[in-house]
Design an enzyme around this catalytic site. Structure first.
Site, PDB file in Angstrom:
ATOM      1  N   GLY A  80       0.668  -1.293  -0.301  1.00 48.21           N
ATOM      2  CA  GLY A  80      -0.222  -0.246  -0.041  1.00 48.21           C
ATOM      3  C   GLY A  80       0.968   1.202   0.518  1.00 48.21           C
ATOM      4  O   GLY A  80       2.372   1.042  -0.092  1.00 48.21           O
ATOM      5  N   ARG A  81      -0.010   2.569  -0.607  1.00 48.87           N
ATOM      6  CA  ARG A  81       1.022   3.098  -0.691  1.00 48.87           C
ATOM      7  C   ARG A  81       0.542   4.475  -0.078  1.00 48.87           C
ATOM      8  O   ARG A  81      -1.083   4.379   0.070  1.00 48.87           O
ATOM      9  CB  ARG A  81       1.748   4.259  -1.875  1.00 48.87           C
ATOM     10  CG  ARG A  81       1.884   4.797  -1.869  1.00 48.87           C
ATOM     11  CD  ARG A  81       2.335   5.157  -3.613  1.00 48.87           C
ATOM     12  NE  ARG A  81       3.214   4.053  -4.450  1.00 48.87           N
ATOM     13  CZ  ARG A  81       4.333   3.916  -4.368  1.00 48.87           C
ATOM     14  NH1 ARG A  81       5.519   5.465  -4.164  1.00 48.87           N
ATOM     15  NH2 ARG A  81       4.872   2.826  -4.353  1.00 48.87           N
ATOM     16  N   GLY A  82       0.772   5.640   0.787  1.00 49.36           N
ATOM     17  CA  GLY A  82       0.143   6.312   1.793  1.00 49.36           C
ATOM     18  C   GLY A  82       0.515   8.042   1.552  1.00 49.36           C
ATOM     19  O   GLY A  82       1.546   7.957  -0.044  1.00 49.36           O
ATOM     20  N   GLY A 111       4.155   7.802   2.521  1.00 46.29           N
ATOM     21  CA  GLY A 111       5.450   6.569   2.568  1.00 46.29           C
ATOM     22  C   GLY A 111       5.053   5.356   1.876  1.00 46.29           C
ATOM     23  O   GLY A 111       3.376   5.532   1.902  1.00 46.29           O
ATOM     24  N   THR A 112       5.338   4.189   2.256  1.00 54.19           N
ATOM     25  CA  THR A 112       5.492   2.751   1.423  1.00 54.19           C
ATOM     26  C   THR A 112       5.319   1.571   2.455  1.00 54.19           C
ATOM     27  O   THR A 112       6.198   1.707   2.993  1.00 54.19           O
ATOM     28  CB  THR A 112       5.591   2.557  -0.001  1.00 54.19           C
ATOM     29  OG1 THR A 112       5.635   4.278  -0.639  1.00 54.19           O
ATOM     30  CG2 THR A 112       5.057   1.640  -0.697  1.00 54.19           C
ATOM     31  N   VAL A 113       3.820   1.117   2.420  1.00 56.02           N
ATOM     32  CA  VAL A 113       3.795  -0.015   3.072  1.00 56.02           C
ATOM     33  C   VAL A 113       4.788  -1.422   2.358  1.00 56.02           C
ATOM     34  O   VAL A 113       3.920  -1.866   1.300  1.00 56.02           O
ATOM     35  CB  VAL A 113       3.067  -0.561   3.284  1.00 56.02           C
ATOM     36  CG1 VAL A 113       3.008  -1.467   4.509  1.00 56.02           C
ATOM     37  CG2 VAL A 113       2.525   0.672   4.478  1.00 56.02           C
ATOM     38  N   ASP A 171      -6.254  10.359  14.451  1.00 51.36           N
ATOM     39  CA  ASP A 171      -6.403  10.321  12.418  1.00 51.36           C
ATOM     40  C   ASP A 171      -6.895   8.719  12.210  1.00 51.36           C
ATOM     41  O   ASP A 171      -7.053   7.542  11.439  1.00 51.36           O
ATOM     42  CB  ASP A 171      -4.783  10.394  11.539  1.00 51.36           C
ATOM     43  CG  ASP A 171      -5.531  10.425  10.216  1.00 51.36           C
ATOM     44  OD1 ASP A 171      -6.862  10.592   9.919  1.00 51.36           O
ATOM     45  OD2 ASP A 171      -5.212   9.320   9.355  1.00 51.36           O
ATOM     46  N   LYS A 228       7.100  -0.431   6.976  1.00 53.13           N
ATOM     47  CA  LYS A 228       6.382   1.405   6.622  1.00 53.13           C
ATOM     48  C   LYS A 228       7.856   1.883   6.477  1.00 53.13           C
ATOM     49  O   LYS A 228       8.436   2.504   7.353  1.00 53.13           O
ATOM     50  CB  LYS A 228       5.652   1.297   7.514  1.00 53.13           C
ATOM     51  CG  LYS A 228       5.082   3.101   7.293  1.00 53.13           C
ATOM     52  CD  LYS A 228       3.981   3.502   8.625  1.00 53.13           C
ATOM     53  CE  LYS A 228       3.586   5.069   8.509  1.00 53.13           C
ATOM     54  NZ  LYS A 228       2.047   5.079   9.357  1.00 53.13           N
TER      55      LYS A 228
END
Length: 287
Positions: free
Chosen positions: A16-18, A21-23, A134, A38
């Site tokens: 996944g990507r936020g 950053g990226t997981v 959040d 992460k």
């Protein structure tokens, strides 16, 4: 990527990507055990507040995860010139957003079970003086056994175990953010209860309680906090469920429930309170 990280872990595919950053999936070279990695890209942390949050994320995450089965565990931290890397629990069961988006509203016992587990995780953070800030379906994960795990403490903040320190700053996600955050006021940990109340409303209705065509319009709707229960979608929802939503989505912070009060509400204790975070298969796999 850190040489120490590559020495200790084999890095697998992206999960996944936020925003920052990226997981990735990763595996311990020593034990072969799977984890999630992460990686927070420092070049994206242009705002000093974002950099400050990233710098303290691991410390806060460790504080709230210790002995707390409702929070994703954190195991190692690495840093290099480009990124901060956190080794955390792998939660292959997906997130709550995937489970509720595009599906029919959840039956009340299932919504109560999820709410009980989520709010217990939030309450455990609050007992340690930390607000998540959040809480949203994307940050509510499920592990291999279907247990709920609260994740992503990149926006978390310390407010003190006695609630003596107030927070400030517009953080969070438009649909789920509390009105006092949008208003630019100092605020406390009950912002997490508001966000959990939005999630409960969405689980029972399939729609957000406050929304707009843009982030600005959504913020305006949140500030108005005109809570409604449209008959076409809430016809079969019990008075108890709607009462709890009203108490969680109360604009008056002094009257808004705390996380502990949510857990004691009759709708939770009679429907899902006995389930909490120990329950396996929290939601049926068909969802």
């Amino acid at each position: 990527m850190s040489e120490a990280l590559k020495r200790d872990y084999e890095i697998g595919e992206e999960l996944g990507r936020g925003r920052f950053g990226t997981v990735f999936r990763c595996f311990s070279r020593e034990s072969g055990e799977p984890f999630a990695l992460k990686s927070i890209d420092k070049s994206l942390l242009t705002d000093p507040i974002d950099r400050e949050c990233a710098d303290r994320e691991a410390k806060i995450h460790r504080l709230v995860a210790a002995g707390n089965p409702g929070v994703v565990g954190i195991h190692e931290e690495y840093e290099d010139d480009a990124a901060i890397h956190l080794i955390i629990d792998l939660c292959p069961g997906g997130d709550l957003f995937d489970r509720i988006s595009g599906s029919a509203p959840l039956p009340e016992p299932e919504a109560a079970a999820v709410t009980a587990a989520l709010v217990e995780a939030i309450a455990a953070c609050h007992r340690r003086g930390v607000a998540h800030r959040d809480v949203k379906p994307d940050n509510v994960l499920f592990d291999l056994k279907g247990r709920l795990r609260l994740s992503d403490f990149g926006s978390a903040e310390w407010f003190g175990e006695d609630g003596g320190e107030e927070m400030r700053g517009l953080v969070g996600t438009p649909y789920y953010v509390a009105p006092e955050v949008v208003a630019g006021k100092h605020y406390g940990e009950k912002v997490d209860v508001w966000s959990a109340g939005v999630i409960l409303y969405m689980m029972l209705s399939g729609m957000a309680p406050f929304y707009g065509e843009s982030a600005a319009e959504t913020f305006e709707a949140v500030l108005r906090s005109n809570l409604r229960f449209p008959t076409r979608v809430f016809r079969s929802v019990s008075p108890g469920a709607k009462d709890l939503i009203r108490r969680m989505l109360c604009k008056d912070v002094s009257r808004r429930f705390s996380a502990e009060q949510v857990l004691r509400h009759p709708w939770i204790t009679s429907s899902g309170g006995s389930i909490l975070v120990e329950q396996e298969n929290l939601l049926p796999s068909s969802l």
